[in-house]
Structure formats: structure tokens, C-alpha cells
Scaffold this active site. Structure first.
Site, PDB file in Angstrom:
ATOM      1  CB  THR A 118      -0.918  -0.022   1.250  1.00 21.33           C
ATOM      2  OG1 THR A 118      -1.684  -1.224   1.220  1.00 21.33           O
ATOM      3  CG2 THR A 118      -1.851   1.173   1.278  1.00 21.33           C
ATOM      4  CG  HIS A 172       7.571   3.354  -4.464  1.00 19.68           C
ATOM      5  ND1 HIS A 172       7.943   3.062  -5.753  1.00 19.68           N
ATOM      6  CD2 HIS A 172       6.221   3.194  -4.433  1.00 19.68           C
ATOM      7  CE1 HIS A 172       6.866   2.739  -6.464  1.00 19.68           C
ATOM      8  NE2 HIS A 172       5.808   2.821  -5.686  1.00 19.68           N
TER       9      HIS A 172
HETATM   10  N1  LIG Z   1       4.311  -0.488  -3.639  1.00 20.71           N
HETATM   11  C1  LIG Z   1       4.092  -0.416  -4.944  1.00 20.71           C
HETATM   12  O1  LIG Z   1       5.005  -0.484  -5.748  1.00 20.71           O
HETATM   13  C2  LIG Z   1       2.676  -0.294  -5.452  1.00 20.71           C
HETATM   14  C3  LIG Z   1       2.370  -0.521  -6.795  1.00 20.71           C
HETATM   15  C4  LIG Z   1       1.046  -0.443  -7.211  1.00 20.71           C
HETATM   16  C5  LIG Z   1       0.044  -0.124  -6.299  1.00 20.71           C
HETATM   17  N2  LIG Z   1       0.386   0.117  -5.015  1.00 20.71           N
HETATM   18  C6  LIG Z   1      -0.617   0.459  -4.006  1.00 20.71           C
HETATM   19  O2  LIG Z   1      -1.341  -0.720  -3.635  1.00 20.71           O
HETATM   20  C7  LIG Z   1      -2.623  -0.331  -3.129  1.00 20.71           C
HETATM   21  C8  LIG Z   1      -3.708  -1.160  -3.800  1.00 20.71           C
HETATM   22  O3  LIG Z   1      -3.778  -0.850  -5.173  1.00 20.71           O
HETATM   23  P1  LIG Z   1      -4.884  -1.575  -6.096  1.00 20.71           P
HETATM   24  O4  LIG Z   1      -4.610  -1.135  -7.471  1.00 20.71           O
HETATM   25  O5  LIG Z   1      -4.975  -3.014  -5.775  1.00 20.71           O
HETATM   26  O6  LIG Z   1      -6.214  -0.860  -5.567  1.00 20.71           O
HETATM   27  P2  LIG Z   1      -7.709  -1.419  -5.683  1.00 20.71           P
HETATM   28  O7  LIG Z   1      -8.613  -0.257  -5.433  1.00 20.71           O
HETATM   29  O8  LIG Z   1      -7.880  -2.202  -6.927  1.00 20.71           O
HETATM   30  O9  LIG Z   1      -7.802  -2.436  -4.456  1.00 20.71           O
HETATM   31  C9  LIG Z   1      -7.751  -2.032  -3.125  1.00 20.71           C
HETATM   32  C10 LIG Z   1      -8.644  -2.981  -2.346  1.00 20.71           C
HETATM   33  O10 LIG Z   1      -8.522  -2.666  -0.961  1.00 20.71           O
HETATM   34  C11 LIG Z   1      -9.802  -2.900  -0.379  1.00 20.71           C
HETATM   35  N3  LIG Z   1      -9.891  -2.215   0.896  1.00 20.71           N
HETATM   36  C12 LIG Z   1     -10.036  -0.888   1.134  1.00 20.71           C
HETATM   37  N4  LIG Z   1     -10.104  -0.666   2.463  1.00 20.71           N
HETATM   38  C13 LIG Z   1      -9.986  -1.866   3.076  1.00 20.71           C
HETATM   39  C14 LIG Z   1      -9.967  -2.291   4.432  1.00 20.71           C
HETATM   40  N5  LIG Z   1     -10.091  -1.427   5.435  1.00 20.71           N
HETATM   41  N6  LIG Z   1      -9.829  -3.602   4.670  1.00 20.71           N
HETATM   42  C15 LIG Z   1      -9.700  -4.506   3.672  1.00 20.71           C
HETATM   43  N7  LIG Z   1      -9.714  -4.164   2.363  1.00 20.71           N
HETATM   44  C16 LIG Z   1      -9.858  -2.864   2.075  1.00 20.71           C
HETATM   45  C17 LIG Z   1     -10.771  -2.358  -1.417  1.00 20.71           C
HETATM   46  O11 LIG Z   1     -12.092  -2.823  -1.213  1.00 20.71           O
HETATM   47  C18 LIG Z   1     -10.126  -2.853  -2.710  1.00 20.71           C
HETATM   48  O12 LIG Z   1     -10.645  -4.118  -3.100  1.00 20.71           O
HETATM   49  C19 LIG Z   1      -2.733   1.179  -3.388  1.00 20.71           C
HETATM   50  O13 LIG Z   1      -2.389   1.892  -2.224  1.00 20.71           O
HETATM   51  C20 LIG Z   1      -1.687   1.432  -4.453  1.00 20.71           C
HETATM   52  O14 LIG Z   1      -1.222   2.758  -4.478  1.00 20.71           O
HETATM   53  C21 LIG Z   1       1.668   0.035  -4.572  1.00 20.71           C
END
Ligand SMILES: NC(=O)c1ccc[n+]([C@@H]2O[C@H](COP(=O)([O-])OP(=O)(O)OC[C@H]3O[C@@H](n4cnc5c(N)ncnc54)[C@H](O)[C@@H]3O)[C@@H](O)[C@H]2O)c1
Length: 293
Positions: A118, A172
Site C-alpha cells: 500500500t 518509492h
Molecule cells: N508499492 C508499490 O510499488 C505499489 C504498486 C502499485 C500499487 N500500489 C498500491 O497498492 C494499493 C492497492 O492498489 P490496487 O490497485 O490493488 O487498488 P484497488 O482499489 O484495486 O484495491 C484495493 C482494495 O482494498 C480494499 N480495501 C479498502 N479498504 C480496506 C480495508 N479497510 N480492509 C480490507 N480491504 C480494504 C478495497 O475494497 C479494494 O478491493 C494502493 O495503495 C496502491 O497505491 C503500490
């Protein structure tokens, strides 16, 4: 080996799918606030494993008892970037999600190694320790391997292939460090500059195309970390680690207990200054969350 993935969105579902098809665990739990969404991903992935006759139990839902006794927890829950947003715009939104999820992880999987995905990643890595009290060697942030993969993608587009040891280090965010000390491919100064710019812009370019952040390559980065832990590889990876009062990217050796060694970065004077600046920014963002959450 039991792995839990928190967040069944784009990244989380891709992590779970890749873990299952690579046969890296015998039990997988997928958690999301939308229980049916997590259940549907678990069912779909479980059916995929039947295609290859893989003996993996997959469950999904919103009930944290599913996470019990996990060896590894991969945290992907939270909002991704939308067009025009920086990773930092997600600070308070995702810190709130992190706090509630980590309370459950601490209760149901107190011995797990935590892989953080995240964003904003470095801040979330630091806060994960604050919310769980886990040893810092058991909290690893995945982003450096994604940025490094983007670097190698750009190099191989230009040169035909790329050295698998070329990596991106540091934070990052837009201040990630692409240093000649860590790029093992022979590039002219112009090539190095263009490749650096394209690598730094890799995440934003994806957001521009589809309106959300990338997922297959980030998921692959998280799976690579799981594999290094499961196979006790002692593999050098570019990861976010907890340091003194903040977290930031370093090269670390990853093995069965998580981080077994962190290496000082070998950077030029100006790169060191850039690293210091980004670390100060991360520490400032941590303070902002601590004061406003
Ligand atoms: N570290 C990295 O290199 C990198 C790369 C890509 C994305 N990310 C991050 O990863 C995260 C997820 O991205 P994504 O594209 O999968 O988003 P997404 O919106 O597709 O999925 C996020 C999921 O989290 C769930 N969620 C929200 N609050 C919650 C809670 N309290 N408990 C349980 N589940 C909950 C949502 O319902 C959703 O299904 C984002 O923060 C994004 O910025 C990080």
C-alpha cells in the site's frame, strides 16, 4: 506455508493468483472489506488451481479469523493513485485503512512476516510497525523491485536485454535513485538519462493510460519477496526497510525470517543528498499522519 493477502483489488488479486499458480503456498486467505468480492476472487483462484491440479486451499471474505496462523501477510488494501494524484495524496486515506487492518493482523497473525505494498509505501512501512509492534526485520516494503523491473524494461526495450542485477534504490517516489553504481548495463550518458526519466515516469504513465495504478508488475514484486522468504534464498532485493524514525529503500538480503541484512547504499555525493532529502520528506509525512490520524 500459509499466506494471507489483505485487499482483493487489482494488486491483491494478482498477488494471490500468481502465488497460487506458482504453487508457493498450501493455504491462501484473501481478505477485503467487500466480503463477496474477496470470496469471488478466492473461488476463481481455487478453480484455477484445479486446472493445474495444485493442492492449495483458498478462502476469502471479510473475517480475519481466515488470516489465523499466516506465515506471511501481504498488505495491499487501500486506495490506488488516480490521474493527477501523487502517492503522497493517499497519506491519510491509506493510513486509516492500515491502522484498522494492522490491528487485526496483530491479533490473528502475530508471527507473520509482513509484506507492505500500500502507498505511499515508505510511510506505510514505518506505520505498520507502529501499529503492530512487529520486529522491523519482519516488515518489508515492496516497491524497489517494481521500480527496478521498470528500469530493466526500459533498458531491454533499448538494448534487447538488461542485466538482472540492475536496480533502482532509495524512496518509492519521484526521488527514487537511479545510480550508475547500481545499473550494470553499458549505457551512454544520453541513454542513461532517457532511461532514468522513463523509469521514474513508469508509474504515472500507467495511471494516465488506465486511470489507476499498475498491478501485475507490483504483484510480481510481492511474489518475488514471498519466494525469497519461503525458499530462504538470502537474495539481495531493493526493498523499503525501517530505519531510525522513518523507512526508506535499501538493498537487503531476504530469507526465511524476513530481512537478514541491510546494506548501506553506495552513492555519489549528490545522490546521497537526494536520498537525504527524500528521507526528510518521508519523516515529515510520517509526522503529518501521526498528528492528523
Ligand atoms: N508499492 C508499490 O510499488 C505499489 C504498486 C502499485 C500499487 N500500489 C498500491 O497498492 C494499493 C492497492 O492498489 P490496487 O490497485 O490493488 O487498488 P484497488 O482499489 O484495486 O484495491 C484495493 C482494495 O482494498 C480494499 N480495501 C479498502 N479498504 C480496506 C480495508 N479497510 N480492509 C480490507 N480491504 C480494504 C478495497 O475494497 C479494494 O478491493 C494502493 O495503495 C496502491 O497505491 C503500490
Amino acid at each position: 506455508m500459509k499466506i494471507s493477502v489483505i485487499g482483493a483489488g487489482n494488486v491483491g488479486a494478482s498477488v494471490a493468483y500468481a502465488l497460487a499458480l506458482r504453487g508457493l503456498c498450501d493455504e491462501l486467505a484473501i481478505i477485503d472489506i467487500f466480503a463477496n468480492h474477496a470470496k469471488s476472487k478466492a473461488m476463481d483462484i481455487a478453480q484455477s488451481t484445479q486446472v493445474f491440479n495444485l493442492p492449495i486451499k483458498v478462502n476469502g471474505g471479510d473475517d480475519y479469523t481466515l488470516v489465523s496462523k499466516s506465515d506471511i501477510v501481504v498488505m495491499t488494501a487501500g486506495s490506488p493513485r488516480k490521474p493527477g494524484q501523487s502517492r503522497e495524496d493517499l497519506l491519510l486515506i491509506n493510513a486509516k485503512v492500515l491502522k484498522s487492518v494492522m490491528e487485526n493482523v496483530k491479533t490473528y497473525a502475530p508471527n507473520a512476516i509482513l509484506i507492505m505494498v500500500t502507498n505511499p509505501l515508505d510511510v506505510m512501512v514505518y506505520l505498520a510497525q507502529k501499529f503492530t509492534g512487529f520486529k522491523s526485520s519482519k516488515i518489508i516494503g515492496m516497491a524497489g523491485e517494481l521500480d527496478s523491473a521498470r528500469l530493466r524494461y526500459e533498458i531491454s526495450n533499448l538494448k534487447g536485454d538488461a542485466d538482472s542485477k540492475s536496480m533502482v534504490v532509495g524512496a518509492h517516489n519521484d526521488k527514487m535513485i537511479i545510480s550508475k553504481n547500481y545499473v550494470k548495463d553499458a549505457l551512454s550518458d544520453d541513454e542513461f538519462k532517457n532511461i532514468s526519466d522513463d523509469t521514474k515516469n513508469g508509474g504515472a504513465k500507467f495511471v494516465e493510460l488506465v486511470g489507476t495504478s499498475a498491478f501485475y508488475a507490483p504483484a510480481a514484486g510481492a511474489v518475488k519477496l514471498c519466494e525469497a522468504i519461503i525458499k530462504d534464498k538470502k537474495e539481495l532485493q531493493s526493498v523499503s526497510v525501517i530505519l531510525d524514525g522513518f523507512a526508506c529503500g535499501r538493498v537487503a538480503s531476504i530469507a526465511k525470517d524476513g530481512i537478514c541484512e541491510i546494506f548501506e547504499l553506495n552513492l555519489t555525493q549528490s545522490e546521497q543528498e537526494k536520498l537525504k532529502e527524500s528521507q526528510e520528506e518521508i519523516a515529515k509525512n510520517i509526522k503529518f499522519v501521526e498528528e492528523n490520524l
